[in-house]
Structure formats: C-alpha cells, structure tokens
Design a protein around this motif. Structure first.
Motif, PDB file in Angstrom:
ATOM      1  N   VAL A 312       0.845  -1.186   0.000  1.00 40.26           N
ATOM      2  CA  VAL A 312       0.000   0.000   0.000  1.00 40.26           C
ATOM      3  C   VAL A 312       0.881   1.236   0.000  1.00 40.26           C
ATOM      4  O   VAL A 312       1.813   1.357   0.815  1.00 40.26           O
ATOM      5  CB  VAL A 312      -0.932   0.015   1.228  1.00 40.26           C
ATOM      6  N   ALA A 313       0.607   2.185  -0.923  1.00 37.88           N
ATOM      7  CA  ALA A 313       1.401   3.407  -1.030  1.00 37.88           C
ATOM      8  C   ALA A 313       1.017   4.381   0.069  1.00 37.88           C
ATOM      9  O   ALA A 313      -0.167   4.586   0.366  1.00 37.88           O
ATOM     10  CB  ALA A 313       1.197   4.039  -2.398  1.00 37.88           C
ATOM     11  N   GLY A 314       2.077   5.001   0.677  1.00 33.79           N
ATOM     12  CA  GLY A 314       1.840   6.013   1.693  1.00 33.79           C
ATOM     13  C   GLY A 314       2.047   7.412   1.130  1.00 33.79           C
ATOM     14  O   GLY A 314       2.264   7.612  -0.071  1.00 33.79           O
ATOM     15  N   SER A 320       4.023   0.210   2.327  1.00 34.62           N
ATOM     16  CA  SER A 320       4.008  -0.669   3.495  1.00 34.62           C
ATOM     17  C   SER A 320       3.272  -1.951   3.138  1.00 34.62           C
ATOM     18  O   SER A 320       2.328  -1.944   2.336  1.00 34.62           O
ATOM     19  CB  SER A 320       3.328   0.015   4.685  1.00 34.62           C
ATOM     20  N   GLN A 321       3.731  -3.021   3.737  1.00 35.07           N
ATOM     21  CA  GLN A 321       3.143  -4.327   3.453  1.00 35.07           C
ATOM     22  C   GLN A 321       1.903  -4.515   4.316  1.00 35.07           C
ATOM     23  O   GLN A 321       1.945  -4.353   5.526  1.00 35.07           O
ATOM     24  CB  GLN A 321       4.166  -5.428   3.721  1.00 35.07           C
ATOM     25  N   GLY A 339      -8.343  -6.097   5.166  1.00 40.72           N
ATOM     26  CA  GLY A 339      -6.992  -5.600   4.919  1.00 40.72           C
ATOM     27  C   GLY A 339      -6.913  -4.339   4.100  1.00 40.72           C
ATOM     28  O   GLY A 339      -5.946  -3.593   4.207  1.00 40.72           O
ATOM     29  N   LEU A 340      -7.903  -4.075   3.243  1.00 40.20           N
ATOM     30  CA  LEU A 340      -7.867  -2.903   2.380  1.00 40.20           C
ATOM     31  C   LEU A 340      -9.181  -2.136   2.466  1.00 40.20           C
ATOM     32  O   LEU A 340     -10.235  -2.717   2.731  1.00 40.20           O
ATOM     33  CB  LEU A 340      -7.603  -3.302   0.927  1.00 40.20           C
ATOM     34  N   LYS A 341      -9.083  -0.822   2.193  1.00 34.34           N
ATOM     35  CA  LYS A 341     -10.258   0.038   2.168  1.00 34.34           C
ATOM     36  C   LYS A 341     -10.347   0.738   0.816  1.00 34.34           C
ATOM     37  O   LYS A 341      -9.332   0.951   0.143  1.00 34.34           O
ATOM     38  CB  LYS A 341     -10.195   1.075   3.293  1.00 34.34           C
ATOM     39  N   GLU A 342     -11.553   1.091   0.473  1.00 37.75           N
ATOM     40  CA  GLU A 342     -11.776   1.808  -0.774  1.00 37.75           C
ATOM     41  C   GLU A 342     -11.010   3.133  -0.752  1.00 37.75           C
ATOM     42  O   GLU A 342     -10.995   3.848   0.250  1.00 37.75           O
ATOM     43  CB  GLU A 342     -13.272   2.066  -0.979  1.00 37.75           C
ATOM     44  N   GLY A 343     -10.354   3.451  -1.869  1.00 37.99           N
ATOM     45  CA  GLY A 343      -9.613   4.698  -1.994  1.00 37.99           C
ATOM     46  C   GLY A 343      -8.130   4.556  -1.763  1.00 37.99           C
ATOM     47  O   GLY A 343      -7.343   5.417  -2.187  1.00 37.99           O
ATOM     48  N   GLU A 344      -7.673   3.507  -1.082  1.00 38.39           N
ATOM     49  CA  GLU A 344      -6.239   3.294  -0.906  1.00 38.39           C
ATOM     50  C   GLU A 344      -5.620   2.887  -2.236  1.00 38.39           C
ATOM     51  O   GLU A 344      -6.295   2.367  -3.123  1.00 38.39           O
ATOM     52  CB  GLU A 344      -5.986   2.214   0.150  1.00 38.39           C
ATOM     53  N   ARG A 355       9.937  -4.199  -1.101  1.00 38.59           N
ATOM     54  CA  ARG A 355      10.131  -4.656   0.260  1.00 38.59           C
ATOM     55  C   ARG A 355       9.419  -3.680   1.188  1.00 38.59           C
ATOM     56  O   ARG A 355       9.052  -2.582   0.784  1.00 38.59           O
ATOM     57  CB  ARG A 355      11.623  -4.721   0.622  1.00 38.59           C
ATOM     58  N   GLU A 356       9.254  -4.047   2.449  1.00 39.41           N
ATOM     59  CA  GLU A 356       8.628  -3.163   3.419  1.00 39.41           C
ATOM     60  C   GLU A 356       9.392  -1.843   3.501  1.00 39.41           C
ATOM     61  O   GLU A 356      10.608  -1.817   3.676  1.00 39.41           O
ATOM     62  CB  GLU A 356       8.592  -3.833   4.793  1.00 39.41           C
ATOM     63  N   GLY A 357       8.680  -0.718   3.329  1.00 40.87           N
ATOM     64  CA  GLY A 357       9.281   0.606   3.431  1.00 40.87           C
ATOM     65  C   GLY A 357      10.021   1.052   2.196  1.00 40.87           C
ATOM     66  O   GLY A 357      10.690   2.099   2.227  1.00 40.87           O
ATOM     67  N   ALA A 358       9.936   0.324   1.104  1.00 38.62           N
ATOM     68  CA  ALA A 358      10.662   0.688  -0.117  1.00 38.62           C
ATOM     69  C   ALA A 358      10.123   1.994  -0.693  1.00 38.62           C
ATOM     70  O   ALA A 358       8.928   2.275  -0.651  1.00 38.62           O
ATOM     71  CB  ALA A 358      10.557  -0.428  -1.142  1.00 38.62           C
ATOM     72  N   THR A 359      11.043   2.792  -1.244  1.00 37.99           N
ATOM     73  CA  THR A 359      10.664   4.019  -1.954  1.00 37.99           C
ATOM     74  C   THR A 359      10.252   3.650  -3.365  1.00 37.99           C
ATOM     75  O   THR A 359      10.876   2.799  -4.018  1.00 37.99           O
ATOM     76  CB  THR A 359      11.842   5.003  -1.986  1.00 37.99           C
ATOM     77  N   ILE A 360       9.213   4.286  -3.843  1.00 40.20           N
ATOM     78  CA  ILE A 360       8.675   3.919  -5.158  1.00 40.20           C
ATOM     79  C   ILE A 360       8.696   5.113  -6.098  1.00 40.20           C
ATOM     80  O   ILE A 360       8.681   6.280  -5.693  1.00 40.20           O
ATOM     81  CB  ILE A 360       7.237   3.375  -5.039  1.00 40.20           C
ATOM     82  N   ASN A 361       8.770   4.784  -7.355  1.00 40.33           N
ATOM     83  CA  ASN A 361       8.645   5.753  -8.436  1.00 40.33           C
ATOM     84  C   ASN A 361       7.451   5.306  -9.266  1.00 40.33           C
ATOM     85  O   ASN A 361       7.490   4.263  -9.905  1.00 40.33           O
ATOM     86  CB  ASN A 361       9.922   5.784  -9.282  1.00 40.33           C
TER      87      ASN A 361
END
Length: 375
Positions: A312-314, A320-321, A339-344, A355-361
């Motif tokens: 899930v993107a923060g 985060s996993q 585990g998931l909500k609408e809009g995430e 991986r957990e905490g990975a930075t994404i592009n």
C-alpha cells in the motif's frame, strides 16, 4: 618524485570512492518503478464452493430374518422396485412344517380345554348336592385353568412360526432402485447376518457438505428463506453443472469439535436418474450479499508462508506491506475480505521488487486494450 605523485593520485581516488559509497548508503536503494491502482468496491456476485457427497435419502441393506437357502430371485440387478415387491424367496419347507405342527398342537390344547371345562362343570353340579369332595372341585378348576394357559401358549407359538414363514419372503421396503445381488439361488443365508442386497431411494437425493461454524448464521438464514425453485444452491461435477437447483433442508445437530464444522444437507431432484449415491462433487452457494466487496487484481497479491499481502502506497512515496484476508477469485481479480479500504492505492506492477518501506517511483497505469488514450 613521480612515484609519490602517482600514490597521491590513488589515495585521492580511493577517498572519493568511499565518499560516493557513503553518500549512496545514506541515500538508500534507488526507487522502485511501480504502477499504482486505487482500491475500489463493486457488487461481486460469485459462488462459494464446498466439497460435497451425494447420498440417498433412504437406503437400507436387505438381510434375511430366517436362516435357509435362497430358492428364487425375483428382480433384475439394478432395476427399479416398488414397495412390497417380492425380491427373494428362502426355502420355507422347514418353517411350513413347524407351522403345521403348531396348528396341530393348538387343536390338541383346545380339545383339552373343552374336556377340562366339562370336568369342571360336572364337579360343580355334584358340589351343589354335596356329592363330591371340595378338593376335587378345586382340582378340576385348576386343570381347566392350566388347559387354557396351554392353549394360549399354543396360539403364541403359531404366531411365531407363521412369522417365520412370512420371513421366507423378502420384500422391497420402499420405492427405489435395487443394486447387484450379493447372493445367488442356492446360497445359504443366515438370519440377520447375510447381506442380500441394498435398496436406495432415487427420486430425490441428498447432498451433504461441511461449512465452518462461522457460517452457521448465514446458512440458518438460508434455511429459513429457502424456496423449492431457488437457484442459490447448485451442484457441480468438475466443469459440468447439474441442471436442477437444490434446496437446503437441514443443518446438523451439533458442530464437530475436531474440525469446527457443521454438516449441511441439500436435496436435489433426480428426474433423469443422473445422480447416484456415493458421487462426489462441489456445492455452489450463490453469495448475494448486499454489501459491496473490495476487489483487486490478483497480480497485486504476494504470498509469504501461507499468508497474503499487498503493498500500500503512503504519503511519503513509500510502501508498506499489508496483510490480507482473501475471498473468492473472480477472473483475474480477487475479493479482499479484510486488509484494504476503498480509496487506498496499491502496487499492481513491479510488486516482485518491493520490500517493506521501499521508496517507489510511480508509473502510469497501462492503457487497457480498446480504451482511449489519456490526453
């Protein structure tokens, strides 16, 4: 002098390389290119499936109630039979002889009753004139009572032996289909021991399956609202769907403490005689919940040690996993129960590099075939 200059150059290069490495370490791994997709909800109609077995509503093993030899078989193996139809005959000569002997014994005992009655009447007439001892009168009355009891015993014996005569004929207990005979003419059979055949009902068949105790409330409501022509329950054998819907008729008395499940029973019509007792298949229960379901692409799900996750993107361009509880797969998508909500927003491409905490592009989502390109 040249030697010292070269050495100094090497030291400067090594120092610069260490600085670059330290800076790279401080900056962390490069961002991972991913494609994000927003979590949405939808009305998802699907079937929950449960392993099931087909069983007859009524089934009984035929066993003889007398010992003897099979003299005749009066049906074809696998045929349909009607209640009261003669199926097997057992040699009745011994039982018929016993019956005739019992009848003859009853006749003797009834004659003894007549004689004892006449003797008692005679002694009572004599007693009126004090012409006989009182003891003789009492003896005559006692002899009459004994004769009557012996006659009653003879009648009971006739009932017993006549029952044995009837038991030399084995009849169909109900309408249904009979199996392949386990004995042939001339075979010796023992009362209550030898299995002759099996008869099972076939107009309707039961389908039993186990459901988790968490679903008892759901199936109790289905039981209350079940209709005879409801399409909520269907039966599948591989890719073949049985053409007639079933009806839920009962939930078992108690939950199995070993498995935490309870047995449910459906009844299906067997108009074409396609269903046979002992078949296995899958019960399909239509899930028509009014609540919308969270549905995501199955490719967004990762599995670790039997558990399922999504990234899930923060707000800080990191993921985060998130642990998921999955439901039914629908094509290339899958329902997420927890585990998931609408809009995430979740990663759907490049997941294998995360991986957990990975930075994404983030990358633009691919355009579906036939969809207009974004302007």
């Amino acid at each position: 002098m040249k030697y010292y200059t070269a050495a100094l150059s090497v030291l400067i290069l090594v120092s610069c390389g260490k600085k670059d490495a330290q800076q790279a370490a401080q900056q962390g791994p490069p961002p991972v290119n991913v494609t994000l997709q927003e979590v949405t909800t939808m009305d998802a109609a699907y079937y929950d499936e449960y392993p099931a077995s087909v069983t007859a509503l009524n089934q009984v093993e035929l066993r003889p109630q007398v010992t003897g030899f099979i003299t005749s078989i009066h049906f074809q193996d696998g045929a349909k039979v009607q209640k009261g139809q003669l199926l097997y005959s057992i040699d009745a000569q011994l039982y018929s002889a016993n019956y005739e002997q019992a009848v003859a014994n009853l006749n003797v005992q009834e004659a003894n009753v007549v004689k004892a009655q006449k003797d008692a009447d005679r002694y009572h007439e004599l007693d009126k004139n004090d012409a006989v001892a009182k003891q003789l009168v009492d003896n005559a009355d006692a002899a009459l009572e004994v004769a009557k009891r012996q006659a009653d015993a003879a009648k009971a014996n006739i009932t017993a032996v006549s029952t044995n005569v009837r038991y030399t004929k084995v009849f169909a207990p109900f309408n249904g289909t009979i199996g392949i005979s386990m004995v042939k003419p001339g075979a010796a059979v023992s009362a209550g021991q030898t299995v002759l055949n099996t008869v099972s009902s076939d107009g309707q068949l039961a389908v039993d399956f186990n459901v988790d105790q968490k679903e008892i409330f759901r199936f109790t409501n289905l039981l209350k609202s079940s209709k005879s022509k409801d399409s909520t329950f269907t039966l599948a054998f591989g890719t073949d769907i049985y053409p007639y819907p079933g009806k839920i008729t009962l939930l078992d008395r108690a939950v199995d403490p070993q498995t935490g499940t309870i047995k449910a029973r459906l009844v299906f019509p067997n108009n074409d005689n396609v269903l046979r007792s002992g078949m296995t298949g899958s019960v399909r229960v239509l899930n028509n919940s009014s609540a919308k379901s969270v549905v995501i692409p199955y490719k967004a799900v990762t599995e670790q040690l039997g558990e399922f996750f999504a990234y899930v993107a923060g707000d800080s361009s990191k993921v985060s996993q998130r642990r998921l509880v999955l439901g039914k797969a629908i094509g290339n998508n899958i329902i997420v129960k927890e585990g998931l909500k609408e809009g995430e927003k979740i990663a759907v491409e490049g997941v294998q590099n995360l991986r957990e905490g990975a930075t994404i592009n983030t990358q633009p989502a691919p355009v579906a075939a036939g969809a207009p390109a974004a302007k």
